[in-house]
Design an enzyme around this catalytic site. Structure first.
Site, short mmCIF file in Angstrom:
data_model
loop_
_atom_site.label_atom_id
_atom_site.label_comp_id
_atom_site.label_asym_id
_atom_site.label_seq_id
_atom_site.Cartn_x
_atom_site.Cartn_y
_atom_site.Cartn_z
N ASP A 158 -12.42 -56.54 -31.97
CA ASP A 158 -11.68 -56.89 -30.76
C ASP A 158 -11.31 -58.38 -30.76
O ASP A 158 -12.03 -59.20 -31.34
CB ASP A 158 -12.55 -56.55 -29.54
CG ASP A 158 -11.73 -56.48 -28.27
OD1 ASP A 158 -10.49 -56.45 -28.35
OD2 ASP A 158 -12.34 -56.46 -27.18
N ASN A 192 -4.79 -46.48 -27.95
CA ASN A 192 -3.87 -47.47 -28.51
C ASN A 192 -2.44 -46.95 -28.68
O ASN A 192 -1.50 -47.74 -28.83
CB ASN A 192 -4.37 -47.99 -29.87
CG ASN A 192 -5.54 -48.95 -29.77
OD1 ASN A 192 -6.33 -49.09 -30.69
ND2 ASN A 192 -5.67 -49.61 -28.63
C1 FPP Z 1 -8.24 -55.02 -31.13
O1 FPP Z 1 -7.74 -56.27 -30.76
C2 FPP Z 1 -7.78 -54.65 -32.46
C3 FPP Z 1 -7.01 -53.56 -32.75
C4 FPP Z 1 -6.55 -52.61 -31.73
C5 FPP Z 1 -6.52 -53.30 -34.12
C6 FPP Z 1 -7.45 -53.58 -35.26
C7 FPP Z 1 -6.71 -53.39 -36.49
C8 FPP Z 1 -6.75 -54.19 -37.57
C9 FPP Z 1 -7.62 -55.38 -37.73
C10 FPP Z 1 -5.78 -53.83 -38.66
C11 FPP Z 1 -6.34 -53.71 -40.01
C12 FPP Z 1 -7.17 -52.53 -40.21
C13 FPP Z 1 -7.53 -52.09 -41.45
C14 FPP Z 1 -8.47 -50.97 -41.52
C15 FPP Z 1 -7.04 -52.72 -42.68
P1 FPP Z 1 -6.81 -56.39 -29.47
O2 FPP Z 1 -5.41 -56.30 -29.90
O3 FPP Z 1 -7.23 -55.39 -28.45
O4 FPP Z 1 -7.16 -57.84 -29.02
P2 FPP Z 1 -7.14 -58.42 -27.51
O5 FPP Z 1 -8.21 -57.68 -26.76
O6 FPP Z 1 -7.45 -59.86 -27.69
O7 FPP Z 1 -5.75 -58.16 -26.97
#
Ligand code: FPP
Length: 242
Positions: free
Chosen positions: A20, A68
């Site tokens: 996150d 998501n």
């Molecule tokens: C949460 O941060 C993260 C995600 C929803 C996506 C995670 C995906 C990756 C790191 C891509 C790579 C994956 C692989 C397996 C290579 P957020 O966007 O919710 O952050 P925020 O809460 O600060 O908005």
């Protein structure tokens, strides 16, 4: 940092991670959200390397939840493309470290090019047994449990299963990856104290490590700190200390 892992007494077999803070990491730098996800993909790579070094057998990352899909189409598309480009970039490393790739979630809901690209690596790494890298994709724990329930009910209806014999093991056996042991440790970055529909069944007895670090800044050192914290804990499964 390498030798530090050897100083740890207990190494968890399975570590699950809620990645996150990618969006906030990007926002604080005045960058588009996708840049946070891209940097986050580098953290996935760093954690995979560190886990192989430490001797952790299973790593599960929450890359895309059922919720998501509600994000702006541009971000969803960017994440799917990032997944494919990460696979292209890291596939060799999976082979070098003998890591098997597995997917947990609604595979059929993913766009066809993503499924095809994933399938290629799933097949190419299927024979590795030392390490497993699980990507939770279009994953939601409540959906997983509901789907398991549906399959159990179908078996009852078909006369293959006696309802009186349904126990915890029956439910566990019908989840997405029944052969994978429950995580001993769950790490969540960016300080939120929520499970966000992640492995509700499997995390029943897991230790939680919550860090304020945003996912793109979570690398080998932070992974080691999480394992260190895990080593300071006492796990009793609701029993009494002997
Ligand atoms: C949460 O941060 C993260 C995600 C929803 C996506 C995670 C995906 C990756 C790191 C891509 C790579 C994956 C692989 C397996 C290579 P957020 O966007 O919710 O952050 P925020 O809460 O600060 O908005």
């Amino acid at each position: 940092m390498t030798e530090s892992f050897q100083s740890l007494e207990k190494i968890p077999r399975h570590v699950a991670l809620i990645m996150d803070g990618n969006g906030r990491w990007a926002q604080e730098r005045g960058l588009p959200r996708i840049e946070g996800h891209k940097e986050g993909a580098q953290s996935v790579r760093a954690v995979l390397r560190a886990a192989a070094k430490a001797g952790v057998e299973f790593i599960t990352v929450y890359a895309f939840s059922t919720e998501n899909w509600k994000r702006p189409p541009q971000e969803v598309d960017g994440l799917m493309k990032l997944l494919v480009s990460s696979l292209n970039a890291y596939e060799q490393e999976l082979h070098d470290n003998k890591i098997r790739l597995r997917i947990m979630g609604q595979f059929e809901r993913l766009p066809l090019p993503v499924r095809l690209r994933l399938q290629k690596t799933l097949d190419a790494t299927r024979h590795y047994t030392d390490h497993t890298f699980i990507i939770a994709l279009s994953y939601g724990s409540r959906t997983e449990i509901a789907e398991a329930t549906k399959r159990i009910a179908e078996k009852v209806k078909a006369g293959e299963l006696d309802p009186k014999k349904i126990d915890e093991q029956t439910v566990a056996d019908h989840l997405y990856l029944p052969d994978v042991p429950d995580p001993e440790l769950m790490i969540r970055t960016s300080g939120e104290l929520r499970l966000s529909n992640f492995m509700l069944w499997q995390l029943s007895y897991s230790e939680f490590h919550i860090t304020d670090t945003y996912w793109p800044d979570f690398r080998e050192e932070q992974f080691f700190q999480a394992l260190e914290a895990f080593n300071g804990r006492d796990r009793r499964y609701g029993g009494v200390k002997k």
